[in-house]
Design a protein around this motif. Structure first.
Motif, PDB file in Angstrom:
ATOM      1  N   ASN A  86       0.854  -1.175   0.000  1.00  0.00           N
ATOM      2  CA  ASN A  86       0.000   0.000   0.000  1.00  0.00           C
ATOM      3  C   ASN A  86       0.901   1.240   0.000  1.00  0.00           C
ATOM      4  O   ASN A  86       1.743   1.382   0.880  1.00  0.00           O
ATOM      5  N   ARG A  87       0.743   2.123  -0.985  1.00  0.00           N
ATOM      6  CA  ARG A  87       1.594   3.314  -1.067  1.00  0.00           C
ATOM      7  C   ARG A  87       1.333   4.296   0.068  1.00  0.00           C
ATOM      8  O   ARG A  87       2.221   5.046   0.464  1.00  0.00           O
ATOM      9  N   SER A  88       0.123   4.332   0.605  1.00  0.00           N
ATOM     10  CA  SER A  88      -0.197   5.333   1.631  1.00  0.00           C
ATOM     11  C   SER A  88       0.454   5.043   2.980  1.00  0.00           C
ATOM     12  O   SER A  88       0.811   5.968   3.704  1.00  0.00           O
ATOM     13  N   ASN A  89       0.635   3.766   3.326  1.00  0.00           N
ATOM     14  CA  ASN A  89       1.235   3.452   4.620  1.00  0.00           C
ATOM     15  C   ASN A  89       2.457   2.524   4.519  1.00  0.00           C
ATOM     16  O   ASN A  89       3.028   2.145   5.530  1.00  0.00           O
ATOM     17  N   LEU A  90       2.835   2.154   3.301  1.00  0.00           N
ATOM     18  CA  LEU A  90       4.010   1.325   3.013  1.00  0.00           C
ATOM     19  C   LEU A  90       3.946  -0.075   3.630  1.00  0.00           C
ATOM     20  O   LEU A  90       4.965  -0.751   3.754  1.00  0.00           O
ATOM     21  N   LEU A  91       2.752  -0.528   3.984  1.00  0.00           N
ATOM     22  CA  LEU A  91       2.586  -1.861   4.546  1.00  0.00           C
ATOM     23  C   LEU A  91       2.222  -2.862   3.454  1.00  0.00           C
ATOM     24  O   LEU A  91       1.544  -2.519   2.488  1.00  0.00           O
ATOM     25  N   PRO A  92       2.664  -4.129   3.606  1.00  0.00           N
ATOM     26  CA  PRO A  92       2.288  -5.141   2.624  1.00  0.00           C
ATOM     27  C   PRO A  92       0.792  -5.453   2.686  1.00  0.00           C
ATOM     28  O   PRO A  92       0.212  -5.520   3.769  1.00  0.00           O
ATOM     29  N   ILE A  93       0.192  -5.611   1.522  1.00  0.00           N
ATOM     30  CA  ILE A  93      -1.230  -5.956   1.418  1.00  0.00           C
ATOM     31  C   ILE A  93      -1.383  -7.447   1.176  1.00  0.00           C
ATOM     32  O   ILE A  93      -2.212  -8.106   1.783  1.00  0.00           O
ATOM     33  N   ALA A  94      -0.575  -7.993   0.264  1.00  0.00           N
ATOM     34  CA  ALA A  94      -0.695  -9.405  -0.098  1.00  0.00           C
ATOM     35  C   ALA A  94       0.624  -9.922  -0.643  1.00  0.00           C
ATOM     36  O   ALA A  94       1.462  -9.158  -1.110  1.00  0.00           O
ATOM     37  N   VAL A  95       0.768 -11.252  -0.593  1.00  0.00           N
ATOM     38  CA  VAL A  95       1.955 -11.930  -1.090  1.00  0.00           C
ATOM     39  C   VAL A  95       1.502 -12.994  -2.082  1.00  0.00           C
ATOM     40  O   VAL A  95       0.491 -13.658  -1.866  1.00  0.00           O
ATOM     41  N   SER A  96       2.251 -13.151  -3.165  1.00  0.00           N
ATOM     42  CA  SER A  96       1.901 -14.151  -4.166  1.00  0.00           C
ATOM     43  C   SER A  96       3.164 -14.790  -4.713  1.00  0.00           C
ATOM     44  O   SER A  96       4.254 -14.236  -4.598  1.00  0.00           O
ATOM     45  N   LYS A  97       3.002 -15.947  -5.313  1.00  0.00           N
ATOM     46  CA  LYS A  97       4.085 -16.644  -6.005  1.00  0.00           C
ATOM     47  C   LYS A  97       3.602 -16.925  -7.422  1.00  0.00           C
ATOM     48  O   LYS A  97       2.463 -17.341  -7.619  1.00  0.00           O
ATOM     49  N   ALA A 154     -10.699  -0.442  -6.146  1.00  0.00           N
ATOM     50  CA  ALA A 154     -10.373   0.041  -7.490  1.00  0.00           C
ATOM     51  C   ALA A 154      -9.461   1.264  -7.440  1.00  0.00           C
ATOM     52  O   ALA A 154      -8.661   1.461  -8.343  1.00  0.00           O
ATOM     53  N   ASP A 155      -9.544   2.080  -6.392  1.00  0.00           N
ATOM     54  CA  ASP A 155      -8.733   3.301  -6.317  1.00  0.00           C
ATOM     55  C   ASP A 155      -7.519   3.161  -5.392  1.00  0.00           C
ATOM     56  O   ASP A 155      -6.879   4.147  -5.044  1.00  0.00           O
ATOM     57  N   LEU A 156      -7.159   1.938  -5.031  1.00  0.00           N
ATOM     58  CA  LEU A 156      -6.018   1.687  -4.163  1.00  0.00           C
ATOM     59  C   LEU A 156      -4.716   1.999  -4.900  1.00  0.00           C
ATOM     60  O   LEU A 156      -4.514   1.592  -6.035  1.00  0.00           O
ATOM     61  N   LYS A 157      -3.842   2.757  -4.270  1.00  0.00           N
ATOM     62  CA  LYS A 157      -2.530   3.086  -4.833  1.00  0.00           C
ATOM     63  C   LYS A 157      -1.503   2.117  -4.257  1.00  0.00           C
ATOM     64  O   LYS A 157      -1.350   2.015  -3.035  1.00  0.00           O
ATOM     65  N   THR A 158      -0.803   1.402  -5.128  1.00  0.00           N
ATOM     66  CA  THR A 158       0.104   0.358  -4.672  1.00  0.00           C
ATOM     67  C   THR A 158       1.446   0.394  -5.408  1.00  0.00           C
ATOM     68  O   THR A 158       1.606   1.097  -6.398  1.00  0.00           O
ATOM     69  N   PHE A 159       2.372  -0.402  -4.902  1.00  0.00           N
ATOM     70  CA  PHE A 159       3.582  -0.739  -5.644  1.00  0.00           C
ATOM     71  C   PHE A 159       3.879  -2.213  -5.379  1.00  0.00           C
ATOM     72  O   PHE A 159       3.446  -2.787  -4.387  1.00  0.00           O
ATOM     73  N   ILE A 160       4.583  -2.833  -6.315  1.00  0.00           N
ATOM     74  CA  ILE A 160       4.872  -4.264  -6.251  1.00  0.00           C
ATOM     75  C   ILE A 160       6.377  -4.459  -6.210  1.00  0.00           C
ATOM     76  O   ILE A 160       7.118  -3.813  -6.952  1.00  0.00           O
ATOM     77  N   ASP A 220       6.123   0.659  -9.564  1.00  0.00           N
ATOM     78  CA  ASP A 220       5.450   1.660  -8.754  1.00  0.00           C
ATOM     79  C   ASP A 220       4.188   2.147  -9.449  1.00  0.00           C
ATOM     80  O   ASP A 220       4.016   2.001 -10.654  1.00  0.00           O
ATOM     81  N   ASN A 221       3.300   2.772  -8.662  1.00  0.00           N
ATOM     82  CA  ASN A 221       2.044   3.358  -9.154  1.00  0.00           C
ATOM     83  C   ASN A 221       1.158   2.344  -9.868  1.00  0.00           C
ATOM     84  O   ASN A 221       0.615   2.605 -10.933  1.00  0.00           O
ATOM     85  N   VAL A 222       0.999   1.177  -9.263  1.00  0.00           N
ATOM     86  CA  VAL A 222       0.142   0.127  -9.810  1.00  0.00           C
ATOM     87  C   VAL A 222      -1.264   0.324  -9.239  1.00  0.00           C
ATOM     88  O   VAL A 222      -1.435   0.433  -8.037  1.00  0.00           O
TER      89      VAL A 222
END
Length: 97
Positions: free
Chosen positions: A46-57, A71-77, A92-94
């Motif tokens: 999550n870009r707003s608080n820099l905490l991980p949202i989810a993990v995937s393989k 839909a309006d969540l600002k993220t980076f991977i 960034d900016n995903v």
């Protein structure tokens, strides 16, 4: 930094509670020198608080996905190479679609 000690599921593991209307996803693929790559851990932040949202393989075709997102969540991977041959890759900016 190397992530350790978490369980990875095919669709991703939700690490943050995102209360509210959820109806979007993020999908992508991992490539190494033009070839699909499965030996990675992909973390959605999550870009707003820099905490991980989810993990995937990635699956056997190198694809990953994060489902049930705002839909309006600002993220980076960040993708980490489990074999530690390459540095982490950041996108960034995903925004979920």
């Amino acid at each position: 930094m190397k992530p350790t000690g978490f369980v990875v599921k095919k669709n991703g593991v939700m690490l943050q509670d995102l209360n509210g209307l959820i109806y979007s996803s993020i999908k992508g693929s991992i490539n190494k020198q033009g070839e699909k790559y499965i030996d990675a851990i992909v973390i959605l932040y999550n870009r707003s608080n820099l905490l991980p949202i989810a993990v995937s393989k990635p699956d056997i075709k190198g694809r990953y996905q994060f489902l049930n997102l705002y839909a309006d969540l600002k993220t980076f991977i960040v993708a980490f190479d489990q074999k530690q041959q390459y540095n982490a890759v950041i996108q960034d900016n995903v925004v979920p679609k």
